[in-house]
Each structure stands twice: as structure tokens, then as C-alpha cells.
Design a protein around this motif. Structure first.
Motif, PDB file in Angstrom:
ATOM      1  N   PHE A 189      -2.905 -78.989 -20.884  1.00  0.00           N
ATOM      2  CA  PHE A 189      -1.676 -78.730 -20.115  1.00  0.00           C
ATOM      3  C   PHE A 189      -1.581 -79.716 -18.947  1.00  0.00           C
ATOM      4  N   LEU A 190      -2.673 -79.892 -18.239  1.00  0.00           N
ATOM      5  CA  LEU A 190      -2.655 -80.793 -17.077  1.00  0.00           C
ATOM      6  C   LEU A 190      -2.342 -82.227 -17.518  1.00  0.00           C
ATOM      7  N   GLY A 191      -2.783 -82.557 -18.732  1.00  0.00           N
ATOM      8  CA  GLY A 191      -2.532 -83.903 -19.264  1.00  0.00           C
ATOM      9  C   GLY A 191      -1.048 -84.194 -19.473  1.00  0.00           C
ATOM     10  N   THR A 192      -0.231 -83.142 -19.546  1.00  0.00           N
ATOM     11  CA  THR A 192       1.216 -83.350 -19.722  1.00  0.00           C
ATOM     12  C   THR A 192       1.902 -83.624 -18.383  1.00  0.00           C
ATOM     13  N   LEU A 193       1.165 -83.485 -17.284  1.00  0.00           N
ATOM     14  CA  LEU A 193       1.738 -83.681 -15.939  1.00  0.00           C
ATOM     15  C   LEU A 193       1.324 -85.050 -15.403  1.00  0.00           C
ATOM     16  N   ASN A 194       2.147 -85.582 -14.499  1.00  0.00           N
ATOM     17  CA  ASN A 194       1.853 -86.929 -13.976  1.00  0.00           C
ATOM     18  C   ASN A 194       1.553 -86.952 -12.487  1.00  0.00           C
ATOM     19  N   ALA A 241     -12.103 -84.031 -20.026  1.00  0.00           N
ATOM     20  CA  ALA A 241     -12.053 -84.715 -21.319  1.00  0.00           C
ATOM     21  C   ALA A 241     -10.736 -84.395 -22.038  1.00  0.00           C
ATOM     22  N   ALA A 242     -10.317 -83.128 -21.995  1.00  0.00           N
ATOM     23  CA  ALA A 242      -9.064 -82.740 -22.664  1.00  0.00           C
ATOM     24  C   ALA A 242      -7.875 -83.421 -21.979  1.00  0.00           C
ATOM     25  N   TYR A 243      -7.929 -83.481 -20.667  1.00  0.00           N
ATOM     26  CA  TYR A 243      -6.858 -84.140 -19.885  1.00  0.00           C
ATOM     27  C   TYR A 243      -6.710 -85.596 -20.336  1.00  0.00           C
ATOM     28  N   HIS A 244      -7.845 -86.282 -20.420  1.00  0.00           N
ATOM     29  CA  HIS A 244      -7.781 -87.710 -20.771  1.00  0.00           C
ATOM     30  C   HIS A 244      -7.399 -87.929 -22.233  1.00  0.00           C
TER      31      HIS A 244
END
Ligand code: SF4
Length: 250
Positions: A189-194, A241-244
Motif C-alpha cells: 500500500f505504501l508503495g502506491t504513495l509518493n 521490501a514490499a514497498y520497493h
């Protein structure tokens, strides 16, 4: 206008960058099982203070802030008193302070235009949001906090749209959030944010238990052991790791 303040810490070092003047606001609608500030829950109690009173007191400490420090508002849930926080932050920015809002975002509601006007106005004087995401799974979030996470995740997306810097805070509790699947989902989820500038993984501790005893409340996580530092690192690594993975796939 006056706000209901639970307490003040004049040399805070864990609620935002640098050394900070930290105002704990009174009142919170959530009931997180691991909450270590249950004495902030009841609204409209505590000391009443005006923005000027708080800011004039800040003047006595701001020499210690250096280039990174400033004013943090936390709780409880500070957004329960959004009008007061807006006045406080607008006046703080006039004085050149760095302002940091520590919130769960639970009162956010895009379907309420009057409230959204308030959020839009407040965000103009917020330098940094510390966003507490309690649980990424909707059902588990309800069990943990008594509320859905829908508004909280919507608030995270709103902050992204507004391009407001965010530090994510996530308490990792054995048997509840210390779970590979949930930590991965959170990272995704955090990976979808900038706009995420930092990730604070906070290992669950049991230091709040005494407060519950003093207040005559049952402690909901009786018997749950504190998370070890090593487990905290492990949790952080899973989220990271999931974020990246999400970022790299873009
Ligand atoms: S949101 Fe914060 S203050 Fe409110 S119950 Fe949860 S941990 Fe406690």
C-alpha cells in the motif's frame, strides 16, 4: 479559541524531526488495544489552553530546536479538535515554526464537504504528518481499534495528492501485526504513495499497563509479550521490501 490539552513535553525527541515541543491533545474516538495513553481518551477534559499560550511557551524552548525541530501536536487524536489545531498551526507558521501533526486520520471523511474544507485549510500550515496506520487489514483493524481503516487509508491517499510529507508509524504487536502477510500488504500500500519520507516501525511494549491499572481499565493485551528489537528489524525489512517491489515495478 481554547483547546483541551492533556499534557506537554518540552523536549520531545521521538515525535518528528529534531527536538520538539510536543502537545498531547485530549480525546480519542479509537480504543487501540495497545494504546499507552488511555488517559487521553475522554474528550473535553484536561487543561484548556489558547494557541497563544502554547506558542508563547514554545518561545522559551525554541533555542533548543536547532534547524530540524519545532512543534508537534499528538494525542489522543488531535484532529478531534481540528479548528483549534488549525489556529495553532497557522499562528505557529507565522512565527516560522516547523509544524508536525501526529494523527491516525480517523475523522477524515471525503463525503463531508464542510469537514474537507477544514482539512484543506489545515494542510496549508502542516509541514509534516506522522500517520499512524494501525493495521492494513480492514477486519483486523476493527478488532484492534474498534474502527474501520477505510478513512485512514483514504487520508493517506489524500495526503499523497496534496503532496504533504508523511512519516508512517506502525506498531508491531506479536500475534496481531507481526505477520508477514499483513506487513507485506502494508508495504505494498505504501508503495502506491509518493510522499512517504520515513517509516517508523514501533515494537510493541508493555509500559502502558500501569496506566490501565491506575484508571481501573482492563488491559486488553494481557499476556502479550513485547516485540524484540530483532523482530522489529525483521518487520521493518518486510514492509520495506514490499514497498520497493511496488516502486520498482512502476
Ligand atoms: S489512536 Fe492513539 S490515542 Fe487513540 S486509542 Fe489509538 S493509540 Fe491510543
Amino acid at each position: 479559541m481554547k483547546g483541551y490539552v492533556h499534557s506537554i513535553e518540552t523536549f520531545g525527541t521521538v515525535d518528528g524531526p529534531g527536538t520538539r515541543y510536543v502537545v498531547f491533545m485530549q480525546g480519542c474516538p479509537m480504543r487501540c488495544k495497545y494504546c499507552h495513553n488511555p488517559d487521553t481518551w475522554i474528550p473535553n477534559t484536561g487543561k484548556q489552553k489558547s494557541a497563544e499560550e502554547i506558542l508563547d511557551d514554545c518561545e522559551r524552548y525554541k533555542a533548543f530546536w536547532g534547524k530540524d525541530g519545532g512543534l508537534t501536536v499528538t494525542g489522543g487524536e488531535p484532529l478531534l479538535q481540528i479548528d483549534f489545531i488549525t489556529e495553532l498551526f497557522e499562528k505557529a507558521r507565522e512565527r516560522g515554526y516547523h509544524t508536525c501533526l501526529d494523527t491516525s486520520g480517523i475523522i477524515f471523511n471525503e463525503n463531508n464537504p464542510a469537514l474537507m474544507e477544514k482539512f484543506d485549510r489545515l494542510m496549508k500550515s502542516v509541514c509534516l504528518v506522522l500517520l499512524d496506520i494501525k493495521h492494513i487489514d480492514a477486519e483486523e483493524h476493527k478488532k484492534l481499534t474498534t474502527h474501520s481503516n477505510e478513512q485512514i487509508l483514504a487520508f493517506a491517499r489524500y495526503l499523497d495528492k496534496k503532496n504533504i510529507d508523511v512519516w508512517i508509524r506502525h506498531v508491531v504487536v506479536p500475534g496481531i501485526t507481526f505477520n508477514e502477510e499483513y506487513l507485506t500488504k502494508l508495504g505494498e500500500f505504501l508503495g502506491t504513495l509518493n510522499n512517504i519520507k520515513a517509516l517508523d516501525v514501533l515494537p510493541y511494549h508493555t509500559m502502558g499497563v500501569v496506566k490501565y491499572e491506575n484508571l481501573g481499565y482492563d488491559y486488553p493485551l494481557k499476556g502479550v509479550e513485547a516485540l524484540t528489537t530483532e523482530q522489529g528489524h525483521e518487520a521493518r525489512e518486510i514492509i520495506r521490501a514490499a514497498y520497493h517491489r511496488v516502486k520498482d515495478a512502476k
